[in-house]
Design an enzyme around this catalytic site. Structure first.
Site, PDB file in Angstrom:
ATOM      1  CE  LYS A  29     -34.672  76.509  71.222  1.00 35.99           C
ATOM      2  NZ  LYS A  29     -34.149  75.772  72.351  1.00 35.99           N
ATOM      3  CG  HIS A  53     -34.658  71.647  69.197  1.00 35.90           C
ATOM      4  ND1 HIS A  53     -34.356  72.849  68.607  1.00 35.90           N
ATOM      5  CD2 HIS A  53     -33.815  71.518  70.250  1.00 35.90           C
ATOM      6  CE1 HIS A  53     -33.355  73.415  69.264  1.00 35.90           C
ATOM      7  NE2 HIS A  53     -33.001  72.637  70.265  1.00 35.90           N
ATOM      8  CB  SER A  63     -29.962  71.535  70.168  1.00 32.16           C
ATOM      9  OG  SER A  63     -28.993  71.280  71.159  1.00 32.16           O
TER      10      SER A  63
HETATM   11  C1  PLP Z   1     -33.381  76.275  73.570  1.00 32.66           C
HETATM   12  C2  PLP Z   1     -33.348  75.081  74.458  1.00 32.66           C
HETATM   13  C3  PLP Z   1     -33.661  75.178  75.820  1.00 32.66           C
HETATM   14  C4  PLP Z   1     -33.867  76.504  76.508  1.00 32.66           C
HETATM   15  O1  PLP Z   1     -35.085  77.064  76.217  1.00 32.66           O
HETATM   16  P1  PLP Z   1     -35.250  78.649  76.318  1.00 32.66           P
HETATM   17  O2  PLP Z   1     -36.706  78.866  76.346  1.00 32.66           O
HETATM   18  O3  PLP Z   1     -34.569  79.209  75.108  1.00 32.66           O
HETATM   19  O4  PLP Z   1     -34.569  79.094  77.581  1.00 32.66           O
HETATM   20  C5  PLP Z   1     -33.726  74.017  76.559  1.00 32.66           C
HETATM   21  N1  PLP Z   1     -33.459  72.816  75.999  1.00 32.66           N
HETATM   22  C6  PLP Z   1     -33.113  72.689  74.700  1.00 32.66           C
HETATM   23  C7  PLP Z   1     -32.828  71.343  74.141  1.00 32.66           C
HETATM   24  C8  PLP Z   1     -33.037  73.821  73.892  1.00 32.66           C
HETATM   25  O5  PLP Z   1     -32.669  73.697  72.624  1.00 32.66           O
END
Ligand code: PLP
Length: 395
Positions: free
Chosen positions: A239, A208, A180
């Site tokens: 996302k 992602h 990320s």
């Molecule tokens: C955003 C994210 C999460 C968490 O997901 P949410 O649905 O926002 O709780 C888990 N792993 C990664 C790599 C993320 O970027």
């Protein structure tokens, strides 16, 4: 008598002194390229809404129709009475989409990750985790009480030597697919080969990648043609999918086991069925989203071309996460502030979130951006570069 509150207030003051106190900016507009903060309009490069679906009218309509059909709440946990037809349909479609036998829908990605790991491993077992993994994977690992090994980022040789040395009963390798803060992609094929060679599970967090990578946005595993009963895939739905929630997918018995054992699935109220309804509509848009993905690819290529001559280096990334390394903490903050004054919102990420000396702007692109938006960002960055002029980058 208690010092509890005094201590906490002193600690807060400490954070404030070290400029480590975090605060939120309230946006008066829906998620999209434009934000409005304190009455100012800002062009934003912050969100993970990679396909621009979070503000899509089709999804708002699907959510509203879902609420008309299903009401607002699920009323209970999934295993009691909070599980509905549309949850089933969503799980069926998600599993098929990412090429797995079965899927289980969780309320958030944080809950999926922190629930799946302890369901698979415990005392006497071992987890092998990339050092740059997301916090939710780290927390799942700690909750599991398994022995933990954090290997250097994407370093398969280091991982293998730890696998060889381990005498743990069960072994689980855990990795983000797209990291990320760096935007790079884990060596998934090599990791699966290691899992096979050393009789381990491989859990891939595609937060992602889902919706972005692979044909029709089917995610990291499909993009590489990887399939195995050893794989546990986690996709998140807040996302690129533009809604909220997550799912774990894999071989049918593995998913049945998660349904029986994942505490973050069992001991929480089922997500509102209307969200599942909106997610079915989102999945259709993702599936038919080649134009959005092609536009996103054009934006990425354009940004890379525009910043090729910059004193600041973009990390090598083919994903919508395009981190621009400034290096020095104060310089990164100065550049982000300069951009903000010019009406652009780009987050500065500093240690300890990223390694010392690699403070960066985490630019994230969305299909909702226009080419003009990207040129505007590149122009503003060139202005910042000029303003900081004379001064050499802190190497
Ligand atoms: C955003 C994210 C999460 C968490 O997901 P949410 O649905 O926002 O709780 C888990 N792993 C990664 C790599 C993320 O970027």
């Amino acid at each position: 008598m208690s010092r509890l509150l005094d201590d906490l207030q002193a600690d807060l003051a400490g954070l404030r002194r070290q400029s480590l106190l975090r605060s939120r900016r309230s946006n008066a507009l829906p998620c999209g390229p434009w934000a409005e903060v304190d009455g100012r309009r800002l062009l934003s490069f912050c969100s993970n809404d990679y396909l621009g679906l979070a503000g899509a009218p089709e999804l708002a309509a699907a959510l509203a129709a879902g609420a008309q059909r299903w009401g607002t709440g699920s009323g209970a946990s999934h295993l009691v009475s909070g599980h509905y037809d549309c949850h089933d349909e969503l799980e069926r479609q998600l599993a098929g989409f990412v090429g797995c036998e079965r899927a289980l829908y969780f309320s958030t990605g944080y809950m999926a990750n922190s629930g799946v790991i302890p369901a698979l491993v415990g005392r006497g077992d071992a987890v092998f985790a990339d050092r740059l993994n997301h916090a939710s994977l780290v927390d799942g690992m700690l909750l599991s009480r398994a022995e933990t090994h954090r290997y250097p980022h994407a370093d398969c040789a280091a991982l293998e030597s730890r696998l060889v040395a381990s005498t743990a009963k069960r072994k689980l390798i855990v990795t983000d697919s797209v990291f990320s803060m760096d935007g790079d992609i884990a060596p998934l094929a090599e990791l699966l080969a290691l899992a096979e060679r050393h009789d381990a599970w491989l859990m891939v967090d595609d937060a992602h990648g889902f919706g972005v990578l692979g044909p029709q946005g089917r995610g990291a595993l499909v993009s590489l043609g990887l399939a195995s009963w050893r794989l546990i895939y986690v996709g998140t739905l807040g996302k690129a999918a533009g809604v909220s929630g997550a799912f774990a997918a894999g071989q049918a018995d593995v998913v049945e086991w998660l349904l029986q054992k994942a505490r973050t699935y069992i001991f929480t109220t089922g997500a509102p069925p209307a969200l599942a309804q909106a997610l079915l509509a989102s999945l259709a848009l993702i599936r038919d989203g080649d134009e959005r993905r092609a536009h996103l690819a054009l934006l990425i290529a354009t940004l890379q071309a525009r910043l090729a001559g910059s004193r600041w280096r973009l990390l090598p990334s083919s994903t919508p996460i395009q981190p621009l390394v400034i290096g020095d903490n104060a310089a990164a903050v100065t550049v982000a502030q300069g951009l903000m004054e010019a009406g652009l919102w780009v987050p500065a990420i500093r240690p300890p979130t990223v390694p010392a000396g690699s403070a960066r702007l985490r630019i994230s692109l969305s299909a909702a951006h226009s080419l003009e938006d990207v040129h505007r960002l590149a122009d503003a960055l060139a202005d910042q570069e000029r303003d900081l002029g004379g001064k050499r980058p802190a190497s």
